[in-house]
Each structure stands twice: as C-alpha cells, then as structure tokens.
Design a protein around this motif. Structure first.
Motif, PDB file in Angstrom:
ATOM      1  N   PRO A  87       9.443  91.072   7.277  1.00 17.25           N
ATOM      2  CA  PRO A  87       9.371  89.739   7.873  1.00 17.25           C
ATOM      3  C   PRO A  87       7.927  89.297   8.056  1.00 17.25           C
ATOM      4  N   PHE A  88       7.742  88.009   8.294  1.00 17.45           N
ATOM      5  CA  PHE A  88       6.404  87.518   8.601  1.00 17.45           C
ATOM      6  C   PHE A  88       6.485  86.379   9.612  1.00 17.45           C
ATOM      7  N   ILE A  89       5.378  86.205  10.331  1.00 15.01           N
ATOM      8  CA  ILE A  89       5.203  85.068  11.231  1.00 15.01           C
ATOM      9  C   ILE A  89       4.350  84.043  10.508  1.00 15.01           C
ATOM     10  N   GLU A 126       2.654  69.953  17.410  1.00 16.42           N
ATOM     11  CA  GLU A 126       3.275  69.403  16.191  1.00 16.42           C
ATOM     12  C   GLU A 126       3.154  70.343  14.989  1.00 16.42           C
ATOM     13  N   ARG A 127       2.442  71.435  15.136  1.00 18.11           N
ATOM     14  CA  ARG A 127       2.188  72.331  14.007  1.00 18.11           C
ATOM     15  C   ARG A 127       3.390  73.256  13.768  1.00 18.11           C
ATOM     16  N   LEU A 128       3.455  73.808  12.567  1.00 16.00           N
ATOM     17  CA  LEU A 128       4.564  74.681  12.196  1.00 16.00           C
ATOM     18  C   LEU A 128       4.380  76.081  12.764  1.00 16.00           C
ATOM     19  N   LEU A 129       5.432  76.554  13.442  1.00 15.32           N
ATOM     20  CA  LEU A 129       5.512  77.923  13.938  1.00 15.32           C
ATOM     21  C   LEU A 129       6.875  78.462  13.553  1.00 15.32           C
ATOM     22  N   GLY A 130       6.918  79.696  13.083  1.00 17.25           N
ATOM     23  CA  GLY A 130       8.214  80.273  12.760  1.00 17.25           C
ATOM     24  C   GLY A 130       8.094  81.741  12.408  1.00 17.25           C
ATOM     25  N   VAL A 131       9.247  82.370  12.271  1.00 21.25           N
ATOM     26  CA  VAL A 131       9.302  83.749  11.788  1.00 21.25           C
ATOM     27  C   VAL A 131      10.389  83.809  10.726  1.00 21.25           C
TER      28      VAL A 131
END
Length: 364
Positions: free
Chosen positions: A51-53, A38-43
């Motif tokens: 850019p960042f992760i 359920e946690r936020l993951l993205g790039v």
C-alpha cells in the motif's frame, strides 16, 4: 493489521484497489492524521501489492514518521495530484478493473477524474467495510475513549464553576476551552453553551446571551484524547427552576437512564431509541424530541452506527455510541442529557460520569 483486513476484503470481493480518502479513515488505517484542506490525501491498498499514502509533498516527512511507512507519494501544488495517484496505482496493478472508494466522501470532481484515468474500472462502495471495521473498538481504543470522557466531565465542571449572573454564553464557553487548552488538549467539536430559551435550539449557536436567574444552561462539548473523541451534554439550572422546567428535566433524565439500562448485545439500535422516545412521548413531549437518540463515537465525533428508530442493527460488544434524548420547548426551555456508552459482554459501561441528577447552581 487493518491493512491486512482490507486486503482480505479485496480478495474476497475480487477488487483490485481500495482508495481511502476520509482523513479520519486515513488516520485509522495508517496512524497519519492530517487536514489536507483542498489537497488530495488518501491511502491505496491492494490485494497483494504494498500500500501507499498519497499526500501533499510538504507532509511526506510527517506521513512517514506517523505511519512508519516508507511508501509515501507526495504531490506539489503545481502538479496534478490525480495523475500522480493514477501512475502510482498502475505501477502496482497494470490492468485495474475495480477501485473501491468511499462514496460518502470522495467528491464528484475527483470521482470523475478517476473514471477518466481508469475508463474500464468499476467503483464499488467501500464505506460499509470501513464502518464495520471501526464500529468494534479495541481495548486500546477503549482506554483512549475513557480518558476523553474524563476530560469531558472536567470541562462540564469548569462550565458550571464559571456560571454567574450577567455572564454571556461566550464568556463561559471561553473559560471551558481555555481550561482544556491549559491541560494540553483540544475540543473534539465546537463547544455549545446555551442559556435560557436558546437552550431549546438543539444545535444552537452560543453568543452574547446573558445568563439570568432561573435559566437552564445547556453544555454540549467534547474533548479529543490521542485522536479519540468524547461527546457529553449536561443541562443545569442557575437558581431555582420552575415546576415545568423540572418536569421536562426529569422526563429527559428518565429517558436517558432507561435507554442506557436497555443496552446489551443483540438488542437492536432502534429498540434503544424506542425506549427513550416512548418515555418522552408518553409524557406529552413527543413533538419536542426531533432527532435520533444517538450516534457512534470514536476517531470521529459522529460515526457509525446510527442509534435511531429505523436502524435494525444489533448491538455488539465493544460498540461505542452516545445516548442523548432531549426535549426542546421554546416557550419554556431545552434539556438534553448525553452520555457516551460502550456495550459490554452482558450490558453497558457508561464512560461519561458527570452527575445527571438536576444540578441547581446558586445565584452569584
């Protein structure tokens, strides 16, 4: 390279930020593979800024190691991850007018939270760009897909070797998955072993059904190799089949082989579907083929493109997809034959090699 392609897209479309959230696409862009639950993951990718992760704080070391990126933003379970995301974006672009998002993945709650934090921004669709990036496979990707297909062939053979009268679908399924695990690999989706009339359910659930003499047994399975999926279906006979079972099998086999033979660059996806569907319909089984012919294959087991009767897309070299016609006649049996194929310069390469002529296993 993939980041540069997204940056070029942002520049062409005059979009400030691309925020990629599908775990498979995060992996595709960065090399970091994670199930965030359920946690936020993205790039986040920008026209010019680095850019960042963004990921759970506990996964920051893993993200840095897998991606080679130093710019990884972590968030704790006790923090508001969307606030941290917004601050990190604003640190790179002070006046955000547009954020491209994956509209097929980002849920409504997070979309609304982005809107609240960037009230002047528009949110164009990013899905199509990412689909088109992934649809043409590199040589390195094809190597991995070939290895995944070899493992799928192995898994079907294990299934055949473990069929015996009185064994249940779950008995055979467990033997397959154990053998694959012992080789050091994971399945790419939930394995299906369906026997008798249960094989007539296209997405049947394996259970305690016992294999009996005269049953068709359907295997639908795939193996994951270095992040790339295979997907194969084979249907075998345990003991001598009836004439009706043979008729259904031979019809599906003809549909499978004829559709594969039609694959080459410039042919439309819908025309491949039509080849198989016409064969099944003309044999009188059209009502028993209720799904599309196939789907794209890569880091996801189901991905773009859709090989269906409504897809006008022309095939291109190095596209990879499945061809899986089926007939599901509940009072007789179900048969599906599925292969993984890659479009070549002037035709097709079939990645899955397990024999397709009807296998009749001895009763034991």
């Amino acid at each position: 390279m993939k980041v540069k392609e997204i940056q070029q897209f942002l520049q062409q479309e005059n979009i400030d930020v691309a925020f990629i959230t599908t775990p498979e696409n995060v992996n595709y862009i960065t090399g970091f593979n994670s199930d965030p639950h359920e946690r936020l993951l993205g790039v986040a990718v920008f026209k010019e800024a680095a850019p960042f992760i963004i990921c759970p704080q506990m996964e920051v070391p893993d993200a840095k190691r897998a991606s080679g990126w130093e710019d990884v933003v972590g968030h704790l379970d006790t923090q508001n991850a969307m606030d941290i995301l917004a601050d990190a974006i604003r640190a790179r672009v002070s006046d955000v007018k547009s954020i491209a998002i994956e509209k097929l993945h980002l849920n409504v709650a997070r979309y609304e939270q982005l809107q609240e934090r960037f009230v002047k921004a528009s949110f164009p669709r990013l899905d199509d760009k990412l689909n088109y990036m992934r649809v043409i496979k590199s040589e390195d990707e094809l190597v991995k897909l070939r290895e995944a297909a070899k493992l799928a062939d192995f898994a079907v053979q294990v299934g055949c070797d473990n069929i015996a009268e009185g064994k249940t679908e779950l008995d055979v399924l467990n033997a397959i998955e154990t053998a694959v695990k012992n080789k050091g690999y994971d399945m790419s989706f939930s394995t299906m072993v369906l026997t008798g009339k249960n094989s007539a359910s296209p997405h049947g659930v394996p259970g305690h059904n016992k294999i009996q003499k005269g049953d068709f047994v359907l295997f639908d399975l795939g193996v994951l190799y270095e992040g790339y999926c295979s997907d194969i279906t084979r249907t075998v006979s345990f003991g001598e089949p009836t004439d009706k079972q043979i008729e259904i099998y031979e019809t599906v086999l003809k549909a499978n082989e004829s559709a594969i033979a039609a694959v080459k660059p410039t042919v439309k996806a819908k025309d491949i579907d039509k080849v198989a569907r016409d064969i099944i319909t003309n044999a009188g089984f059209g009502d028993y083929f209720p799904h599309r012919l196939g789907h794209g294959l890569g880091i996801s087991v189901h991905e773009f493109p859709d090989i269906s009767s409504v897809n006008e897309m022309a095939l291109e070299e190095n596209m990879v997809f499945t061809i899986e016609p089926g007939i599901y006649k509940g009072d007789v049996t179900g048969v599906r034959i599925e292969d993984d194929v890659v479009v070549t310069k002037d035709g097709v390469e079939v990645l899955t090699k397990f024999p397709k002529q009807l296998t009749i296993l001895p009763v034991k």
